[in-house]
Motif scaffolding. Structure first.
Motif, PDB file in Angstrom:
ATOM      1  N   SER A  59      56.641 107.500  49.207  1.00 26.87           N
ATOM      2  CA  SER A  59      56.506 108.356  48.603  1.00 26.87           C
ATOM      3  C   SER A  59      59.456 108.281  49.257  1.00 26.87           C
ATOM      4  CB  SER A  59      56.116 109.500  49.149  1.00 26.87           C
ATOM      5  OG  SER A  59      56.588 109.361  50.639  1.00 26.87           O
ATOM      6  N   THR A 421      41.154 109.315  46.983  1.00 25.95           N
ATOM      7  CA  THR A 421      41.308 110.572  46.739  1.00 25.95           C
ATOM      8  C   THR A 421      42.370 110.378  47.454  1.00 25.95           C
ATOM      9  OG1 THR A 421      40.901 110.414  49.774  1.00 25.95           O
ATOM     10  CG2 THR A 421      38.340 110.391  48.351  1.00 25.95           C
ATOM     11  N   GLY A 422      42.733 112.472  48.391  1.00 26.98           N
ATOM     12  CA  GLY A 422      43.711 112.115  47.606  1.00 26.98           C
ATOM     13  C   GLY A 422      45.492 112.872  46.795  1.00 26.98           C
ATOM     14  N   GLY A 424      47.786 114.199  43.760  1.00 23.60           N
ATOM     15  CA  GLY A 424      47.648 115.022  43.572  1.00 23.60           C
ATOM     16  C   GLY A 424      48.409 115.436  41.751  1.00 23.60           C
ATOM     17  N   CYS A 435      49.785 108.617  39.653  1.00 26.86           N
ATOM     18  CA  CYS A 435      49.267 110.253  40.306  1.00 26.86           C
ATOM     19  C   CYS A 435      50.045 109.897  41.848  1.00 26.86           C
ATOM     20  CB  CYS A 435      48.221 110.534  40.571  1.00 26.86           C
ATOM     21  SG  CYS A 435      47.180 110.071  38.810  1.00 26.86           S
ATOM     22  N   ARG A 436      50.424 111.458  41.823  1.00 32.13           N
ATOM     23  CA  ARG A 436      51.127 111.209  43.529  1.00 32.13           C
ATOM     24  C   ARG A 436      50.157 111.680  44.559  1.00 32.13           C
ATOM     25  NH1 ARG A 436      56.056 110.090  44.770  1.00 32.13           N
ATOM     26  NH2 ARG A 436      57.491 111.350  43.198  1.00 32.13           N
ATOM     27  N   ALA A 437      50.215 110.628  45.192  1.00 33.21           N
ATOM     28  CA  ALA A 437      48.797 110.944  46.177  1.00 33.21           C
ATOM     29  C   ALA A 437      49.735 110.864  48.140  1.00 33.21           C
ATOM     30  CB  ALA A 437      47.951 109.324  46.280  1.00 33.21           C
ATOM     31  N   SER A 438      49.030 110.436  49.030  1.00 38.06           N
ATOM     32  CA  SER A 438      49.270 110.870  50.333  1.00 38.06           C
ATOM     33  C   SER A 438      50.474 109.948  50.809  1.00 38.06           C
ATOM     34  CB  SER A 438      48.394 111.120  51.890  1.00 38.06           C
ATOM     35  OG  SER A 438      48.796 111.358  52.691  1.00 38.06           O
ATOM     36  N   GLY A 439      51.887 110.285  50.919  1.00 35.81           N
ATOM     37  CA  GLY A 439      52.628 109.270  51.321  1.00 35.81           C
ATOM     38  C   GLY A 439      52.944 108.487  50.084  1.00 35.81           C
ATOM     39  N   GLU A 440      52.867 108.455  48.999  1.00 33.82           N
ATOM     40  CA  GLU A 440      52.881 107.445  47.985  1.00 33.82           C
ATOM     41  C   GLU A 440      52.884 107.973  46.313  1.00 33.82           C
ATOM     42  OE1 GLU A 440      50.688 103.917  49.234  1.00 33.82           O
ATOM     43  OE2 GLU A 440      48.975 105.218  48.400  1.00 33.82           O
ATOM     44  N   ARG A 442      50.587 106.712  43.168  1.00 31.36           N
ATOM     45  CA  ARG A 442      50.226 105.169  42.584  1.00 31.36           C
ATOM     46  C   ARG A 442      49.946 104.900  41.183  1.00 31.36           C
ATOM     47  NH1 ARG A 442      44.264 107.275  46.737  1.00 31.36           N
ATOM     48  NH2 ARG A 442      46.138 106.776  48.176  1.00 31.36           N
TER      49      ARG A 442
END
Length: 448
Positions: A59, A421-422, A424, A435-440, A442
């Motif tokens: 991110s 999971t996770g 956004g 896709c946005r994910a926790s801290g990255e 993907r």
């Protein structure tokens, strides 16, 4: 059933030293078939689906919104003094290609995140912040030219068009005064108290920004790009429709616009190959064929609808719960919708979305309204272009997300795969999902 090829792009494995026995192939094929029956879970099987995880971008390297366009991934960073756009190649793993900063006219606060857009156009990429447009080299990100106003692209022609309104000196509106009255806005957003004297419409070469042609109709006009093998520009003024060649600016056709109830038109828009001319004072709309300028039909448009539906690229009449979908060629009703849904063109169909929850309901035939694909069970559509596959997502349990796609011309749901999971916000095009994910961030590749 057809078997799914899980990774069409993966490099081949080294050749075996000895050919395995035929029974081994049979056992492997049976195992794959059983796995597919469990995984598909009712979604239509599709031959040749590729669903492949490519990797992630930290991110810190990719803050802000994301856009997929022209087979590339673009991330937008508005945290600094100037917006920065970074191009990424969605390989395995994703790799940064270039980063370009855009001048923030009026300071960073004047450039909201949502206003920064990326549009590939041949050998250049147009980066727009607010209304200001910067053309950069598609391969290197080097700035080639810039424009203080917006540029429309004439796809496939290497040309674009700009619209600049010229006002009488001294008519700028003092925003601190709060004086009442109608306002007229320039191409850069400055308000004026009088209509423009004229509008300068210019064709520009997208490779270097040079002016190809100029037209200067009097007063205020609307300008639409008529797509096709030879894109054209349709100019709607207070007295006529003018169709000009996109590359040369040569006038192809003109027709006078009628006055209704003593008033001329107040604006125009384009829906497919039909030009819609609005008459606000009389509440009427007149349709013309965009290429021939032949008059098609006329209808009365209600001044106020209590609960209007959101119809994107669909000609509608009425409100939620009693909505008519009209034929752009005739103005007559094709079918009715008596549910609280909004409409949009997706994957060659009309997508009906629940107006309250935003969940996709069904894909319908644009001509008859008949259901072509039931989308029950899928809770969200992934943002994408109207003419590309419709990518769907839903919760698969324990936070995992499942994805599927409906391809233009194929009335069936093709299940793609399950992501972690996770997740956004996501974006999709005809080949990739990000896709946005926790801290990255993907990225997956898919193909049907």
């Amino acid at each position: 059933m057809a078997l799914i090829e899980l990774d069409r792009e993966a490099p081949p494995d080294p050749p075996p030293t000895a050919r395995p026995p035929l029974a081994a192939h049979r056992r492997t094929g049976l195992l794959i078939t059983l796995v597919l029956l469990a995984v598909l879970g009712g979604a239509a099987p599709a031959a040749g689906i590729c669903w492949r995880y490519l990797g992630a971008i930290a991110s810190a390297a990719a803050p802000g919104p994301i856009q997929l366009a022209g087979g590339q991934l673009y991330t937008i960073d508005t945290t600094g003094t100037e917006p920065a756009v970074t191009a990424w190649s969605p390989g395995r793993p994703p790799a940064r290609r270039w980063t370009t900063r855009l001048p923030a006219r009026g300071g960073p606060a004047a450039v909201p995140v949502a206003s920064v857009t990326v549009r590939p156009a041949g050998e250049v990429v147009l980066l727009t912040a607010g209304v200001a447009t910067t053309a950069v080299d598609a391969a290197t990100g080097r700035v080639r030219w810039s424009s203080p106003i917006a540029v429309q692209v004439l796809a496939g022609s290497g040309a674009g068009v700009t619209v600049d309104r010229v006002f009488r000196p001294g008519t700028g509106y003092d925003q601190e005064s709060g004086d009442p009255g109608p306002l007229y806005f320039s191409a850069t957003g400055e308000p004026h108290t009088e209509p423009p004297l004229r509008t300068e419409v210019r064709g520009v070469d997208l490779s270097d920004g040079r002016t190809l042609w100029t037209a200067a109709p009097g007063g205020s006009v609307t300008v639409d790009v008529v797509p096709g093998d030879d894109p054209a520009v349709l100019i709607t003024s207070s007295g006529r429709l003018t169709l000009v060649a996109g590359r040369s600016g040569r006038t192809l056709r003109e027709t006078a616009l009628p006055r209704l109830a003593g008033h001329g038109p107040t604006g125009g828009s384009l829906l497919g190959d039909v030009a819609l001319v609005s008459y606000r004072e009389s509440g009427r709309q007149v349709a013309f064929q965009a290429r021939t300028l032949r008059r098609l039909w006329q209808r009365q448009v209600p001044d106020l609808v209590a609960d209007p539906a959101d119809c994107q690229d669909v000609l509608c009449d009425g409100a939620h719960g009693d909505l008519r979908v009209l034929d752009p060629a005739t103005g007559r009703a094709r079918w009715r919708v008596q549910e609280d849904v909004d409409l949009a063109v997706r994957a060659g169909y009309v997508l009906e979305t629940d107006a309250a929850s935003g969940e996709p309901v069904r894909l319908t035939d644009p001509s008859t309204g008949a259901t072509r694909v039931d989308l029950a069970g899928w809770t969200e559509e992934v943002a994408g272009a109207p003419d590309q596959p419709l990518v769907l997502r839903r919760d698969e349990g324990r936070g995992a997300q499942a994805f599927a796609a409906v391809v233009p011309g194929h009335a069936e749901i093709h299940r793609l795969g399950v992501a972690g999971t996770g997740l956004g916000d996501c974006q999709a095009d005809a080949r990739y999902l990000a896709c946005r994910a926790s801290g990255e961030l993907r990225i997956w590749a898919y193909r049907i």
